[in-house]
Design a protein around this motif. Structure first.
Motif, PDB file in Angstrom:
ATOM      1  N   HIS A  96       0.848  -1.207   0.000  1.00 14.87           N
ATOM      2  CA  HIS A  96       0.000   0.000   0.000  1.00 14.87           C
ATOM      3  C   HIS A  96       0.874   1.244   0.000  1.00 14.87           C
ATOM      4  N   ALA A  97       1.965   1.188   0.755  1.00 14.59           N
ATOM      5  CA  ALA A  97       2.813   2.377   0.910  1.00 14.59           C
ATOM      6  C   ALA A  97       3.697   2.621  -0.310  1.00 14.59           C
ATOM      7  N   GLY A  98       3.607   1.750  -1.309  1.00  9.78           N
ATOM      8  CA  GLY A  98       4.265   2.024  -2.582  1.00  9.78           C
ATOM      9  C   GLY A  98       5.705   1.557  -2.665  1.00  9.78           C
ATOM     10  N   THR A  99       6.453   2.227  -3.531  1.00 13.55           N
ATOM     11  CA  THR A  99       7.804   1.756  -3.838  1.00 13.55           C
ATOM     12  C   THR A  99       8.869   2.297  -2.872  1.00 13.55           C
ATOM     13  N   GLU A 100       8.493   3.271  -2.046  1.00 16.99           N
ATOM     14  CA  GLU A 100       9.470   3.771  -1.059  1.00 16.99           C
ATOM     15  C   GLU A 100       9.376   2.926   0.203  1.00 16.99           C
ATOM     16  N   THR A 101       9.530   1.651   0.064  1.00 16.00           N
ATOM     17  CA  THR A 101       9.368   0.747   1.207  1.00 16.00           C
ATOM     18  C   THR A 101      10.465  -0.318   1.176  1.00 16.00           C
ATOM     19  N   ARG A 102      10.741  -0.863   2.345  1.00 12.06           N
ATOM     20  CA  ARG A 102      11.728  -1.949   2.419  1.00 12.06           C
ATOM     21  C   ARG A 102      11.235  -3.166   1.642  1.00 12.06           C
ATOM     22  N   THR A 103       9.932  -3.446   1.753  1.00 10.79           N
ATOM     23  CA  THR A 103       9.400  -4.622   1.048  1.00 10.79           C
ATOM     24  C   THR A 103       9.693  -4.505  -0.443  1.00 10.79           C
ATOM     25  N   TRP A 104       9.368  -3.358  -1.011  1.00 10.48           N
ATOM     26  CA  TRP A 104       9.585  -3.185  -2.455  1.00 10.48           C
ATOM     27  C   TRP A 104      11.064  -3.308  -2.811  1.00 10.48           C
ATOM     28  N   ARG A 105      11.905  -2.663  -2.002  1.00  9.92           N
ATOM     29  CA  ARG A 105      13.351  -2.717  -2.305  1.00  9.92           C
ATOM     30  C   ARG A 105      13.854  -4.161  -2.268  1.00  9.92           C
ATOM     31  N   GLU A 106      13.380  -4.932  -1.292  1.00 12.39           N
ATOM     32  CA  GLU A 106      13.841  -6.330  -1.207  1.00 12.39           C
ATOM     33  C   GLU A 106      13.294  -7.168  -2.360  1.00 12.39           C
ATOM     34  N   VAL A 107      12.076  -6.851  -2.788  1.00 11.77           N
ATOM     35  CA  VAL A 107      11.492  -7.566  -3.929  1.00 11.77           C
ATOM     36  C   VAL A 107      12.309  -7.278  -5.192  1.00 11.77           C
ATOM     37  N   VAL A 108      12.631  -6.026  -5.395  1.00 11.98           N
ATOM     38  CA  VAL A 108      13.399  -5.642  -6.590  1.00 11.98           C
ATOM     39  C   VAL A 108      14.790  -6.281  -6.536  1.00 11.98           C
ATOM     40  N   ARG A 109      15.364  -6.245  -5.358  1.00  9.30           N
ATOM     41  CA  ARG A 109      16.710  -6.792  -5.211  1.00  9.30           C
ATOM     42  C   ARG A 109      16.732  -8.294  -5.490  1.00  9.30           C
ATOM     43  N   LEU A 110      15.754  -8.999  -4.947  1.00  8.16           N
ATOM     44  CA  LEU A 110      15.740 -10.455  -5.184  1.00  8.16           C
ATOM     45  C   LEU A 110      15.541 -10.744  -6.669  1.00  8.16           C
ATOM     46  N   GLY A 111      14.650  -9.985  -7.304  1.00  5.83           N
ATOM     47  CA  GLY A 111      14.439 -10.185  -8.744  1.00  5.83           C
ATOM     48  C   GLY A 111      15.741 -10.025  -9.509  1.00  5.83           C
ATOM     49  N   ALA A 112      16.517  -9.005  -9.125  1.00  4.32           N
ATOM     50  CA  ALA A 112      17.788  -8.756  -9.821  1.00  4.32           C
ATOM     51  C   ALA A 112      18.799  -9.860  -9.522  1.00  4.32           C
ATOM     52  N   GLU A 113      18.766 -10.388  -8.296  1.00  6.18           N
ATOM     53  CA  GLU A 113      19.741 -11.425  -7.933  1.00  6.18           C
ATOM     54  C   GLU A 113      19.416 -12.775  -8.561  1.00  6.18           C
ATOM     55  N   LEU A 114      18.128 -13.029  -8.743  1.00  7.00           N
ATOM     56  CA  LEU A 114      17.751 -14.349  -9.268  1.00  7.00           C
ATOM     57  C   LEU A 114      18.065 -14.490 -10.754  1.00  7.00           C
ATOM     58  N   SER A 115      17.897 -13.410 -11.500  1.00  4.74           N
ATOM     59  CA  SER A 115      17.951 -13.587 -12.957  1.00  4.74           C
ATOM     60  C   SER A 115      19.295 -14.109 -13.471  1.00  4.74           C
ATOM     61  N   PRO A 116      20.450 -13.707 -12.912  1.00  6.59           N
ATOM     62  CA  PRO A 116      21.688 -14.273 -13.468  1.00  6.59           C
ATOM     63  C   PRO A 116      22.091 -15.615 -12.855  1.00  6.59           C
ATOM     64  N   LEU A 117      21.319 -16.130 -11.917  1.00  8.09           N
ATOM     65  CA  LEU A 117      21.729 -17.382 -11.261  1.00  8.09           C
ATOM     66  C   LEU A 117      21.718 -18.550 -12.240  1.00  8.09           C
ATOM     67  N   PRO A 118      22.611 -19.496 -12.036  1.00  8.28           N
ATOM     68  CA  PRO A 118      22.593 -20.691 -12.882  1.00  8.28           C
ATOM     69  C   PRO A 118      21.405 -21.561 -12.493  1.00  8.28           C
ATOM     70  N   GLU A 119      21.106 -22.527 -13.322  1.00  6.39           N
ATOM     71  CA  GLU A 119      20.081 -23.499 -12.956  1.00  6.39           C
ATOM     72  C   GLU A 119      20.702 -24.476 -11.974  1.00  6.39           C
ATOM     73  N   ILE A 120      20.130 -24.573 -10.813  1.00 10.87           N
ATOM     74  CA  ILE A 120      20.692 -25.466  -9.798  1.00 10.87           C
ATOM     75  C   ILE A 120      19.744 -26.646  -9.633  1.00 10.87           C
ATOM     76  N   ALA A 121      20.267 -27.828  -9.703  1.00  8.77           N
ATOM     77  CA  ALA A 121      19.398 -28.998  -9.514  1.00  8.77           C
ATOM     78  C   ALA A 121      20.189 -30.092  -8.825  1.00  8.77           C
ATOM     79  N   MET A 122      19.534 -30.796  -7.933  1.00 10.00           N
ATOM     80  CA  MET A 122      20.202 -31.902  -7.247  1.00 10.00           C
ATOM     81  C   MET A 122      20.497 -33.007  -8.257  1.00 10.00           C
TER      82      MET A 122
END
Ligand code: GLA
Length: 672
Positions: free
Chosen positions: A355-381
């Motif tokens: 509700h509080a928009g993009t100036e929030t910790r939740t949003w920043r962490e969501v954006v950060r995780l999105g950025a961190e996930l995209s270059p990750l290799p495919e990991i599989a057991m």
């Protein structure tokens, strides 16, 4: 790697939709689950469909490069449907009708519900089967979540049909259920009712079959919708969202019907150990699929709204919990939901866009995780990564939950405690059933195999004969698949392999504990201290206090090329660690990262090692093998609170060095 969440655009004016799509892109979102609760908007009246708005939303998403996991929208029947057909509503055991006003107010066995759901899913699938934005189909939502069991007349009729198919004639049913107890003998299937509220304890075999029936009847809905989607020409993978070790549905059977396993997961941020149950759940999802892809379909970006107190996630905690799934091969990390609801009972539930928009910790962490996930290799057991199997099945979950046992046992809780004991030692496990092929494992742990069908018993015996290490804990091999004793009492199948005889269960009142000494330390047993007799087994520990003093508490027995262990009590957490440590040492099983803090998770999958700090303190992890991160050698990892790192073996780095996509990122936390 998919990243995104449930998207409920009908809750917002259409002018906002393009803005949503832009913000999704900013957050790295590439998939949304659409239409989960849209039945009343897609079908405003019977026979009338309105796809205009959905066409527009899917078009906007597609234009922004965002794919769609299209829901069949059958999870919340619209008011017109229940108004015309109140017969579709489910009922509790006492006859209470569950009225509309919330969601999931349908009886799984209602012919009217099935007809209406089929009309809807067919119309949706025919319209969007070939849409290039649709990459996945999502059947219903969390089947059984609010209405695990239905006792209505629809359920009664379907239950009778299920019993007819299972038993053929009523005499066979009488034998299976032991109906000569308390004059319950039936003379026709029409006399059999769901286990509605009754004066006292119900027939346990009937309770067990009703649970099996409920899982099967609900599964029929999934299969019906799946076949309709396929019938409309859709070729995309089809899934529905599971809920971890959910008690009412036998996900082993369900998983067979899906292309993709999906899980919804809401560990309590206020519980510092809740990540362990999440780890179990992720291993369960990975195992259920048996090689099929799986996805973390829903989690909260921050707090939920349905606990008495809804603690926020700590900074970094959402990413740490997401990485548990990624490290176990999840092909996506998704949320409930994209944009926080303005109205409705979940308006306080967090979302990717608060509700509080993009100036929030939740949003920043969501954006950060999105950025961190995209270059990750495919990991599989890979097959050799896991050497231990932990047994978990729904027949036992149901049978153990029946009343009137020597002592009350919570099956799931006990399995989870054994899992935690193993997980703290950084030993990786697959979840299996006693009937599965277990030949790949050095150790198999049967924490509570109360109900043991003959074929499963033979399978466990063969496993030991061929060289496996089987750890069996108490109250195991007690009944057959009808929850009835076999001739000869208990341990009728496993007894000779274990080299013991079980004489009595020895329930312990809550205030009583017993102790046993193993490998130089004293440990506590709770709940029961069984009276067992040695019949070839060697006692590794004896009870040292209380009623069973001097009697064997923990035994081992060579059988063929393997060893079978028996533990005659339910140890406390420390005792579980000691017992498993003993067996692992004998079987040559070692942890992924010996010496690491127990709350730092380490997952080795293929050539990758993922370490995750689930605490709010810094932890340093010393590596026992050569790893690299960002192509630089690493011997120690410094993990900030809730930090994680993805490392890879030098050979992987060499193989992937030519392809930027496959170079593991230094993700969230300083490495080196
Ligand atoms: C589940 C449901 C969602 C939502 C969330 C709330 O994941 O599928 O629709 O209700 O719970 O936590």
């Amino acid at each position: 790697m998919y990243y995104g969440g449930d998207y409920n655009p009908e809750q917002w004016p259409s002018e906002l939709w393009p803005r949503d799509a832009e913000l999704m892109r900013a957050a790295g979102v590439n998939l949304v689950s659409l239409g989960m609760f849209s039945w009343s908007r897609i079908q405003p009246a019977e026979g009338e469909f309105d796809f205009g708005w959905l066409d527009e939303v899917i078009g906007i998403l597609h234009d922004h490069g965002i794919a769609v996991n299209l829901a069949t929208a059958t999870a919340s029947p619209p008011p017109w449907a229940t108004h015309h057909y109140p017969d579709m509503l489910p009922q509790l055991a006492d006859g209470t009708v569950l009225w509309p006003g919330s969601r999931q107010h349908f009886a799984a066995t209602s012919p009217v519900y099935r007809r209406l759901a089929l009309e809807l899913v067919t119309a949706v699938a025919e319209r969007y089967a070939g849409h290039p934005a649709v990459v996945m189909w999502h059947v219903n939502n969390e089947y059984g979540c609010h209405v695990p069991y239905d006792y209505s007349d629809n359920a009664r009729d379907a239950f009778q049909g299920w019993l007819r198919r299972r038993y053929g004639d009523v005499g066979t049913l009488n034998t299976a259920w032991g109906t000569d107890f308390w004059s319950q003998r039936y003379t026709a299937f029409e006399q059999v009712l769901p286990p509605r509220s009754a004066p006292y304890s119900q027939n346990p075999a009937a309770l067990l079959d009703f649970r099996r029936f409920t899982s099967d009847a609900t599964l029929e809905l999934l299969v019906m919708e799946r076949d309709a989607i396929r019938g409309a020409g859709a070729a995309q993978p089809i899934t529905t969202n599971f809920m971890g070790p959910f008690h009412a549905l036998d996900y082993w059977r369900w998983a067979d019907e899906l292309d993709l396993i999906a899980d919804d997961s809401y560990p309590d941020p206020a519980d510092p150990q809740s990540f362990r149950r999440a780890a179990f759940t992720r291993d369960l999802m990975r195992s259920l699929g048996g090689g099929k892809p799986w996805i973390l379909m829903e989690q909260a970006a921050n707090a939920v709204n349905w606990r008495p107190a809804n603690a926020p996630k700590a900074p970094g905690q959402m990413a740490a919990l997401s990485m548990q799934a990624v490290a176990r091969g999840a092909s996506g990390v998704m949320f409930f939901q994209w944009r926080q609801s303005r109205s409705g009972s979940e308006k306080f539930h967090s979302a990717m866009l608060p509700h509080a928009g993009t100036e929030t910790r939740t949003w920043r962490e969501v954006v950060r995780l999105g950025a961190e996930l995209s270059p990750l290799p495919e990991i599989a057991m890979s097959p050799g990564d896991v050497k231990v199997a932990l047994l978990f099945d729904w027949d036992n979950l149901w049978a153990v939950s029946n009343p009137d046992h020597p002592v009350e046992l919570d099956y799931t809780d006990i399995v989870l405690r054994w899992y935690a004991a193993i997980h703290r030692q950084h030993v990786q496990v697959d979840i299996r059933t006693a009937g599965h092929d277990l030949s790949a494992y050095d150790v198999v742990i049967a924490p509570l195999q109360y109900l043991l069908p003959a074929a499963a018993g033979t399978n466990l015996i063969d496993y030991v004969r061929r060289g496996g290490h089987l750890l069996v804990a108490g109250f195991t091999d007690i009944v057959d698949e009808h929850d009835a004793f076999r001739d000869g009492g208990f341990l009728t199948q496993l007894g000779p392999t274990l080299g013991i005889r079980l004489e009595d269960f020895g329930a312990l009142p809550e205030c009583d504990g017993v102790s046993f000494r193993l490998d130089g330390a004293d440990h506590t047993g709770t709940t029961y201290a069984e009276e067992i007799q040695l019949a070839g087994a060697t006692p590794l520990a004896r009870f040292s206090t209380g009623r069973p003093s001097d009697q064997p508490a923990f035994t081992s027995h060579r059988a063929g090329a393997g060893v079978a262990y028996y533990l005659a009590t339910l140890p406390d957490d420390d005792g579980m660690r000691a017992v498993t440590r003993h067996v692992f040492a004998r079987a040559g099983v070692t942890g992924v990262l010996p010496g690491a803090h127990p709350d730092v998770e380490a997952i080795r999958a293929g050539g990758y090692l993922v370490v995750i700090n689930h605490t709010d303190r810094h932890h340093a992890v010393t590596l026992d093998r050569h790893y690299v991160s960002d192509n630089a050698p690493v011997t120690e990892v410094e993990l900030p609170p809730f930090g994680y790192a993805v490392l890879c073996r030098p050979s992987e780095a060499a193989t992937n060095a030519s392809d930027r996509q496959h170079v593991p990122a230094r993700a969230h936390g300083s490495v080196g």
